[in-house]
Design a protein around this motif. Structure first.
Motif, PDB file in Angstrom:
ATOM      1  N   ASP A 210      14.400   2.640   9.917  1.00  0.00           N
ATOM      2  CA  ASP A 210      13.419   3.711   9.347  1.00  0.00           C
ATOM      3  C   ASP A 210      12.675   2.728   8.093  1.00  0.00           C
ATOM      4  OD1 ASP A 210      14.265   5.479  10.105  1.00  0.00           O
ATOM      5  OD2 ASP A 210      15.124   6.414   7.655  1.00  0.00           O
ATOM      6  N   ASP A 211      13.270   1.246   7.975  1.00  0.00           N
ATOM      7  CA  ASP A 211      12.720   0.795   6.705  1.00  0.00           C
ATOM      8  C   ASP A 211      11.913   0.187   6.992  1.00  0.00           C
ATOM      9  OD1 ASP A 211      14.727   1.715   5.218  1.00  0.00           O
ATOM     10  OD2 ASP A 211      16.039  -0.030   5.268  1.00  0.00           O
ATOM     11  N   ILE A 212      11.514   0.163   8.134  1.00  0.00           N
ATOM     12  CA  ILE A 212       9.727  -0.423   8.447  1.00  0.00           C
ATOM     13  C   ILE A 212       9.645   0.293   8.748  1.00  0.00           C
ATOM     14  CG2 ILE A 212       9.156  -1.715  10.210  1.00  0.00           C
ATOM     15  CD1 ILE A 212      11.837  -2.764  11.202  1.00  0.00           C
ATOM     16  N   LEU A 213       9.287   1.806   9.652  1.00  0.00           N
ATOM     17  CA  LEU A 213       8.820   2.407   8.889  1.00  0.00           C
ATOM     18  C   LEU A 213       8.128   2.828   8.266  1.00  0.00           C
ATOM     19  CD1 LEU A 213      10.083   4.671  11.666  1.00  0.00           C
ATOM     20  CD2 LEU A 213       7.560   4.017  11.898  1.00  0.00           C
ATOM     21  N   ILE A 226       3.499   5.939   2.080  1.00  0.00           N
ATOM     22  CA  ILE A 226       3.882   4.362   2.395  1.00  0.00           C
ATOM     23  C   ILE A 226       4.616   3.901   1.105  1.00  0.00           C
ATOM     24  CG2 ILE A 226       2.678   1.950   3.338  1.00  0.00           C
ATOM     25  CD1 ILE A 226       2.731   4.557   5.405  1.00  0.00           C
ATOM     26  N   GLY A 227       5.409   2.775   1.579  1.00  0.00           N
ATOM     27  CA  GLY A 227       5.973   1.869   0.741  1.00  0.00           C
ATOM     28  C   GLY A 227       6.581   2.893  -0.427  1.00  0.00           C
ATOM     29  N   SER A 228       6.721   4.428  -0.189  1.00  0.00           N
ATOM     30  CA  SER A 228       7.754   4.754  -0.939  1.00  0.00           C
ATOM     31  C   SER A 228       9.262   4.076  -1.494  1.00  0.00           C
ATOM     32  CB  SER A 228       8.226   6.248  -0.796  1.00  0.00           C
ATOM     33  OG  SER A 228       9.008   6.032   0.293  1.00  0.00           O
ATOM     34  N   ASP A 229       9.755   3.193  -0.353  1.00  0.00           N
ATOM     35  CA  ASP A 229      11.141   2.690  -1.129  1.00  0.00           C
ATOM     36  C   ASP A 229      10.609   1.681  -2.254  1.00  0.00           C
ATOM     37  OD1 ASP A 229      12.748   3.624   0.874  1.00  0.00           O
ATOM     38  OD2 ASP A 229      12.165   2.001   1.992  1.00  0.00           O
ATOM     39  N   LEU A 230      10.006   0.704  -1.826  1.00  0.00           N
ATOM     40  CA  LEU A 230       9.605  -0.509  -3.277  1.00  0.00           C
ATOM     41  C   LEU A 230       9.443   0.556  -4.115  1.00  0.00           C
ATOM     42  CD1 LEU A 230       9.578  -3.569  -3.295  1.00  0.00           C
ATOM     43  CD2 LEU A 230       7.240  -3.521  -1.729  1.00  0.00           C
ATOM     44  N   HIS A 231       7.946   1.621  -4.133  1.00  0.00           N
ATOM     45  CA  HIS A 231       7.808   2.582  -4.950  1.00  0.00           C
ATOM     46  C   HIS A 231       9.442   2.562  -6.389  1.00  0.00           C
ATOM     47  CE1 HIS A 231       3.406   1.539  -5.118  1.00  0.00           C
ATOM     48  NE2 HIS A 231       3.873   2.090  -3.940  1.00  0.00           N
ATOM     49  N   ASN A 232      10.101   3.188  -5.445  1.00  0.00           N
ATOM     50  CA  ASN A 232      11.909   3.478  -6.186  1.00  0.00           C
ATOM     51  C   ASN A 232      12.522   2.479  -6.362  1.00  0.00           C
ATOM     52  OD1 ASN A 232      10.892   6.236  -6.361  1.00  0.00           O
ATOM     53  ND2 ASN A 232      10.970   6.691  -3.929  1.00  0.00           N
ATOM     54  N   THR A 261       8.521  -0.360 -11.184  1.00  0.00           N
ATOM     55  CA  THR A 261       8.045   0.916 -11.945  1.00  0.00           C
ATOM     56  C   THR A 261       6.092   0.426 -11.783  1.00  0.00           C
ATOM     57  OG1 THR A 261       8.017  -0.235 -14.225  1.00  0.00           O
ATOM     58  CG2 THR A 261       9.837   1.340 -13.107  1.00  0.00           C
ATOM     59  N   ASN A 262       5.988  -0.479 -11.247  1.00  0.00           N
ATOM     60  CA  ASN A 262       4.188  -0.548 -12.037  1.00  0.00           C
ATOM     61  C   ASN A 262       3.649  -0.490 -10.518  1.00  0.00           C
ATOM     62  OD1 ASN A 262       1.505  -1.357 -11.278  1.00  0.00           O
ATOM     63  ND2 ASN A 262       2.145  -3.559 -13.558  1.00  0.00           N
ATOM     64  N   HIS A 263       3.107   1.025 -10.385  1.00  0.00           N
ATOM     65  CA  HIS A 263       2.208   1.201  -9.415  1.00  0.00           C
ATOM     66  C   HIS A 263       0.944   1.057  -8.519  1.00  0.00           C
ATOM     67  CE1 HIS A 263       1.981   4.570  -6.175  1.00  0.00           C
ATOM     68  NE2 HIS A 263       0.227   4.473  -6.180  1.00  0.00           N
ATOM     69  N   GLU A 264       0.505   0.209  -9.670  1.00  0.00           N
ATOM     70  CA  GLU A 264      -0.545  -0.297  -8.889  1.00  0.00           C
ATOM     71  C   GLU A 264       0.253  -1.904  -8.156  1.00  0.00           C
ATOM     72  OE1 GLU A 264      -4.469  -2.751 -11.505  1.00  0.00           O
ATOM     73  OE2 GLU A 264      -3.253  -0.919 -12.501  1.00  0.00           O
ATOM     74  N   ASN A 265       0.927  -3.455  -8.955  1.00  0.00           N
ATOM     75  CA  ASN A 265       1.632  -4.044  -8.666  1.00  0.00           C
ATOM     76  C   ASN A 265       2.154  -4.029  -7.461  1.00  0.00           C
ATOM     77  OD1 ASN A 265      -0.005  -4.861 -10.558  1.00  0.00           O
ATOM     78  ND2 ASN A 265       2.055  -5.941 -11.598  1.00  0.00           N
ATOM     79  N   MET A 266       3.135  -2.794  -6.518  1.00  0.00           N
ATOM     80  CA  MET A 266       4.211  -2.198  -5.854  1.00  0.00           C
ATOM     81  C   MET A 266       2.777  -1.952  -4.436  1.00  0.00           C
ATOM     82  SD  MET A 266       6.466  -3.671  -6.797  1.00  0.00           S
ATOM     83  CE  MET A 266       6.362  -4.962  -7.727  1.00  0.00           C
ATOM     84  N   THR A 267       1.651  -1.080  -5.022  1.00  0.00           N
ATOM     85  CA  THR A 267       0.366  -1.206  -3.938  1.00  0.00           C
ATOM     86  C   THR A 267       0.341  -2.298  -2.756  1.00  0.00           C
ATOM     87  OG1 THR A 267       0.301   1.022  -5.110  1.00  0.00           O
ATOM     88  CG2 THR A 267      -1.187  -0.095  -3.959  1.00  0.00           C
ATOM     89  N   ARG A 268      -0.007  -3.246  -4.882  1.00  0.00           N
ATOM     90  CA  ARG A 268      -0.108  -4.038  -3.713  1.00  0.00           C
ATOM     91  C   ARG A 268       0.185  -5.598  -2.897  1.00  0.00           C
ATOM     92  NH1 ARG A 268      -2.236  -8.031  -8.934  1.00  0.00           N
ATOM     93  NH2 ARG A 268      -0.189  -7.934  -8.984  1.00  0.00           N
ATOM     94  N   LEU A 269       1.495  -5.152  -3.269  1.00  0.00           N
ATOM     95  CA  LEU A 269       2.804  -5.609  -2.956  1.00  0.00           C
ATOM     96  C   LEU A 269       2.718  -5.334  -1.480  1.00  0.00           C
ATOM     97  CD1 LEU A 269       5.028  -8.010  -2.566  1.00  0.00           C
ATOM     98  CD2 LEU A 269       6.351  -6.181  -3.959  1.00  0.00           C
TER      99      LEU A 269
END
Lengths: 321, 321
Positions: A210-213, A226-232, A261-269
């Motif tokens: 699940d976490d990979i997906l 995509i990446g919603s866990d990290l954004h949270n 909480t930095n959306h841009e950085n997390m999108t990059r990550l």
């Protein structure tokens, strides 16, 4: 591994489980009946009741108890999703609007409570005190895990925390289901212990996938960005592997100070994790869990249910949603 | 009726119940332990465990089961209060800040869930399937009642709806407690039935008095603003008596069309109800419930617990908070 479509040999029995689930709202308020119906339509693959039915059928447990157990477990799972979606403010789950996308928070809180209540009632109806105790313990583990996640886990890059978290969130209920299904059968203690372990290994694999997906999945079918866990602020296994390989990555380092909480950085990550081999490493780990699950079936006589459990385990790492 | 201070002969046993309640958070997250401690300090008079202990002691039930039952019932009650306060947005209860006055809604939802989980675990630990079933049924009744209240009861002036509402909200748990305490004793079926009825009558009286105190109580000791039920659109027994005597009162007529959202009009209506004899009529009705409760003790041999139960019943209509 080739694509495996998991064809359940318990399709008809799953319908009995779903009927049993629906019955729980029979005497309830009409809006509550509608809410349960909505949740059931949105309702996923019924992996947990399938697990319970396969294990129980394999070991000769009475169908009635397995249906009751399956309905109890799936309703417990449903109730936790209702409160989770409320807590996260999620508006979609598996591409379907969540309850709190349509209802005000108070109604959503109470609907979750009602579903918990009916799950507890079903657990009591199995007429098995050990099962009832297991059920109540598992509920505590799940909720305590969510609270720990809320208070301690955000931004944390830590394997130990991660494994505890996915145990509480997912593997505890898989473990309980498989354990309980064996417990209501005439199986001996050794077999019951093996089936408990089988559920545990399966559940750990399920949550890792699940976490990979969350990184690799098709947004439409996973039903959330995509990446919603990290954004949270939740760092899952792919992120942990990435951090281990890139300990000086500034986005990784920022997590400890609320950088999630930095959306841009997390999108990059998220992009960097996707481009790395971290999701493959995580998948290898999920496959190891599946291998250990299958090893738990070693001493079981060959039969259709044993084959189905093996396929279920393989399906779990091979699924796309 | 003269002022009666209810002196419980089970004070020491109530401490065991409270210890049992506290233990439930022993292995939980520290913030959760702190939350449970806060709730317990704010915690009221432990009327429900007292009822269970008195009934059970009177009928010779084992203390250990009564302590477990008392802790389960009081935690279930606590969990419903936590979610209720969240739903109503209440910041005070009995003059003490509610959990949601200090915590964000997600933590409050999960804390309620955790307390539910531990209550279910305690119910399972009574090792009595009938009790477990009763417990789960009562939880469903309470939550379904809250949902019905949310969707159907606002602005409604209706006796039948009122009695159903207070049964679900309060009397069901009193009934279950008294019933369960008798059930785990060596009492015969007839006595068990009487004690169930005793709890029912007591619970109905208790909630009617609560609803009267919403009009007549001292704001500091009740811990919420006067007439808060009506301002929330909930018409309780004093309002129903007033409406029956004043069917053309414009504020009463406005209720069906959402008039309860008009603060000024509702403040006037609260004053009119206070100035009428409606609260006295409601109190007479509560006293009738208490008389019926006491009549249920008719065939019980005279003993200290029987006397205490009579006093408890009288205290319920005589309390000021």
């Amino acid at each position: 591994m080739n694509a495996i479509t998991f064809i359940s040999p318990v399709t008809e029995e799953i319908k009995l489980v779903e009927d049993r689930m629906r019955e729980q709202a029979d005497s309830a308020h009409p809006d509550l009946r509608a809410a349960l119906e909505h949740l059931m339509k949105a309702g996923g693959k019924r992996i947990r009741p399938t697990l319970g039915l396969l294990v129980g059928n394999m070991l000769g447990a009475p169908l009635e108890k397995l249906v009751t157990l399956g309905a109890a477990v799936e309703l417990l799972h449903t109730a936790t999703l209702v409160h989770d979606d409320l807590i996260d403010g999620s508006l979609l789950r598996r591409g379907t609007p969540t309850l709190n996308a349509r209802w005000a928070p108070p109604a959503t809180v109470l609907t979750g409570d009602f579903i918990f209540a009916r799950a507890a009632k079903l657990a009591a109806e199995t007429d098995d005190l050990r099962l009832m105790n297991l059920f109540a313990d598992t509920l505590s583990i799940i909720v305590n895990g969510e609270l720990t996640q809320m208070f301690n886990s955000r931004g944390l890059v830590n394997r130990d925390n991660y494994y505890k978290r996915i145990y509480a969130k997912t593997a505890s209920l898989f473990e309980m289901t498989s354990h309980a299904a064996a417990m209501v059968s005439p199986a001996n203690d050794e077999t019951i212990k093996c089936m408990r372990e089988f559920g545990y290994q399966l559940g750990m694999a399920f949550q890792i996938v699940d976490d990979i997906l969350d990184f690799t999945g098709d947004q439409t079918s996973v039903g959330k960005p995509i990446g919603s866990d990290l954004h949270n602020g939740l760092v899952t296994l792919p992120g942990i592997y990435y951090a281990e390989a890139n300990p000086h990555d500034p986005d990784i380092l920022s997590l400890a100070n609320g950088g999630w909480t930095n959306h841009e950085n997390m999108t990059r990550l998220v992009e960097n994790i996707r481009a790395s081999n971290s999701t493959q490493k995580a998948m290898q780990e999920a496959e190891n869990y599946v291998d250990r699950a299958i090893a738990c079936l070693e001493n079981i006589q060959p039969c259709a249910e044993r084959d189905a459990l093996e396929n279920l385990a393989k399906y779990i790492v091979d699924r796309k949603v």
